[in-house]
Scaffold this active site. Structure first.
Site, PDB file in Angstrom:
ATOM      1  N   GLU A  44      -4.387 -12.040  -1.637  1.00  0.00           N
ATOM      2  CA  GLU A  44      -4.114 -10.767  -2.321  1.00  0.00           C
ATOM      3  C   GLU A  44      -3.825  -9.637  -1.323  1.00  0.00           C
ATOM      4  O   GLU A  44      -4.749  -8.957  -0.859  1.00  0.00           O
ATOM      5  CB  GLU A  44      -5.304 -10.368  -3.214  1.00  0.00           C
ATOM      6  CG  GLU A  44      -5.070  -9.044  -3.934  1.00  0.00           C
ATOM      7  CD  GLU A  44      -6.231  -8.606  -4.840  1.00  0.00           C
ATOM      8  OE1 GLU A  44      -7.252  -9.309  -4.890  1.00  0.00           O
ATOM      9  OE2 GLU A  44      -6.107  -7.569  -5.488  1.00  0.00           O
ATOM     10  N   LYS A  72      -1.523 -13.135  -5.119  1.00  0.00           N
ATOM     11  CA  LYS A  72      -1.905 -12.049  -6.046  1.00  0.00           C
ATOM     12  C   LYS A  72      -1.373 -10.727  -5.482  1.00  0.00           C
ATOM     13  O   LYS A  72      -2.075 -10.038  -4.737  1.00  0.00           O
ATOM     14  CB  LYS A  72      -3.429 -12.013  -6.210  1.00  0.00           C
ATOM     15  CG  LYS A  72      -3.934 -10.847  -7.069  1.00  0.00           C
ATOM     16  CD  LYS A  72      -5.376 -11.031  -7.503  1.00  0.00           C
ATOM     17  CE  LYS A  72      -5.905  -9.792  -8.212  1.00  0.00           C
ATOM     18  NZ  LYS A  72      -7.187  -9.986  -8.882  1.00  0.00           N
TER      19      LYS A  72
HETATM   20  C1  5MM Z   1     -12.239  -6.436 -10.031  1.00  0.00           C
HETATM   21  O1  5MM Z   1     -12.123  -5.664  -8.855  1.00  0.00           O
HETATM   22  C2  5MM Z   1     -11.943  -6.409  -7.655  1.00  0.00           C
HETATM   23  C3  5MM Z   1     -13.025  -6.116  -6.670  1.00  0.00           C
HETATM   24  O2  5MM Z   1     -12.883  -4.873  -6.083  1.00  0.00           O
HETATM   25  P1  5MM Z   1     -13.957  -4.356  -4.985  1.00  0.00           P
HETATM   26  O3  5MM Z   1     -14.044  -5.355  -3.905  1.00  0.00           O
HETATM   27  O4  5MM Z   1     -13.365  -3.054  -4.543  1.00  0.00           O
HETATM   28  O5  5MM Z   1     -15.251  -4.150  -5.685  1.00  0.00           O
HETATM   29  C4  5MM Z   1     -10.525  -6.205  -7.117  1.00  0.00           C
HETATM   30  O6  5MM Z   1     -10.303  -6.848  -5.893  1.00  0.00           O
HETATM   31  C5  5MM Z   1      -9.589  -6.765  -8.138  1.00  0.00           C
HETATM   32  O7  5MM Z   1      -9.764  -8.158  -8.219  1.00  0.00           O
HETATM   33  C6  5MM Z   1      -8.136  -6.485  -7.803  1.00  0.00           C
HETATM   34  O8  5MM Z   1      -7.954  -5.212  -7.230  1.00  0.00           O
HETATM   35  C7  5MM Z   1      -7.350  -6.525  -9.083  1.00  0.00           C
HETATM   36  O9  5MM Z   1      -7.960  -5.657 -10.025  1.00  0.00           O
HETATM   37  P2  5MM Z   1      -7.054  -4.653 -10.834  1.00  0.00           P
HETATM   38  O10 5MM Z   1      -8.045  -3.761 -11.550  1.00  0.00           O
HETATM   39  O11 5MM Z   1      -6.215  -3.914  -9.832  1.00  0.00           O
HETATM   40  O12 5MM Z   1      -6.252  -5.526 -11.761  1.00  0.00           O
END
Ligand code: 5MM
Length: 341
Positions: A178, A220
């Site tokens: 990602e 991703k």
């Molecule tokens: C769910 O949030 C994930 C974890 O974030 P942190 O490490 O900051 O707590 C994040 O990595 C998430 O999987 C991705 O950003 C995709 O989430 P979104 O909300 O952008 O679809």
């Protein structure tokens, strides 16, 4: 490394009509989400909330191929003592785990970060596999602002992503790679396209250098989209078209699938953009979602920390899961959103 098994899992993660639920918020991130709905960030509340998602059995079975978990959650038990991992498996979905240790300031690169977590990752993967994880996730964060991103930061992050991916495959765990270009700034869609292309090119170069088997991974990425503060927001078709141009230039056809992050788009935007891309053309890879906020904002709001709201929250989650499942087949339209009302 069991190449056939890695490819089987990666392919199942992007199965037609299904996508990934990103429920791997670290304690600090879930705090922000719970603050938004007035819920205390306790271990029990985190458990209750995630349990209601994983017990949405019909939605999970039909639309959710896999769930990305946080370290706490992969070890947690539901109220009745069943492991949360088991709830996911019972619904025919695949448990996964976030293994990065977060984005930390990158030396000599003011305002930029590199994602850490490689030290000791091998033994952690062995443990996570025993706990049920069949895939993992590592998120690199690239910000766009004046003078950044630097080539140094992009390279450091791409290198770490590739080292992580190689370690995962060596331990028979499918890596979700990602590299997220943030949509926080005031940049236009063209700048996002330019940076995303550079980041993806660097990432695939590093994956090749680290001998990562492309057939056994899932990408991703962010969509190519204007920054939130940009006055000129692209139309759905522009986002879809520009994202596909960049992906076709950068992502080898050997990769089984691409599961987008939502990145702060509204629920419906994230669904509409995915749908437009899938409907637009025949593509070499499966396209689907790996959304956090765009799948969870609605159920969080409906739940608001109250057990009495569980069924409403599950219905809200089922609706977004269905909408995105349809979008991943190019079969969504805005009229379908009204069914939830
Ligand atoms: C769910 O949030 C994930 C974890 O974030 P942190 O490490 O900051 O707590 C994040 O990595 C998430 O999987 C991705 O950003 C995709 O989430 P979104 O909300 O952008 O679809």
């Amino acid at each position: 490394m069991n190449s056939a098994e890695l490819n089987r899992i990666a392919t199942a993660m992007v199965a037609r009509g299904k996508g990934i639920l990103a429920a791997d918020e670290s304690t600090g991130t879930i705090q922000k989400r719970f603050d938004g709905i007035g819920v205390a960030n306790t271990e029990d509340n985190r458990r209750d909330y995630r349990e209601l998602l994983f017990r949405s059995e019909a939605a999970m079975r039909q639309y959710i191929s896999g769930v990305i978990l946080f370290d706490e959650t992969i070890r947690q038990k539901a109220k009745d003592g069943t492991r949360l991992v088991e709830l996911i498996e019972r619904a025919g979905s695949i448990p996964g785990i976030k293994v990065d240790a977060g984005a930390k300031p990158l030396a000599l690169c003011p305002g930029e970060t590199v994602t850490e977590g490689l030290d000791g990752l091998g033994p952690r993967l062995v443990e996570y596999r025993k706990l049920g994880a069949r895939f993992a996730k590592w998120r690199a964060v690239i910000d766009i602002a004046a003078g950044i991103p630097s080539a140094t930061a992009v390279h450091a992050n791409a290198h770490a992503l590739a080292r992580y991916a190689a370690l995962c495959q060596e331990h028979d765990i499918v890596p979700i790679v990602e590299p997220e270009v943030l949509m926080d700034g005031g940049h236009d869609i063209g700048r996002c396209a330019e940076v995303t292309e550079f980041v993806l090119k660097q990432t695939f170069e590093e994956l090749y250098a680290q001998r990562v088997m492309l057939e056994g991974m899932v990408l991703k990425p962010n969509m190519v989209i204007a920054g939130k503060k940009c006055a000129q927001q692209g139309r759905t078709e522009d986002v879809a078209e520009r994202t596909l141009v960049v992906l076709k230039r950068c992502v080898p056809a050997a990769v089984p699938g691409i599961a987008f992050l939502s990145g702060g788009q509204t629920d419906q935007e994230a669904t509409a953009h995915l749908n437009a891309m899938v409907a637009a053309s025949t593509l070499p890879w499966a396209l689907t979602f790996s959304y956090g906020r765009a799948l969870q904002a609605a159920p969080q709001k409906a739940w608001a920390g109250k057990a009495d709201n569980t069924a409403r929250a599950q219905a809200a989650f089922a609706h977004r899961a269905r909408m995105n499942g349809l979008a991943s087949k190019g079969e969504w339209n805005a009229e379908l959103e009204k069914e939830a009302a």
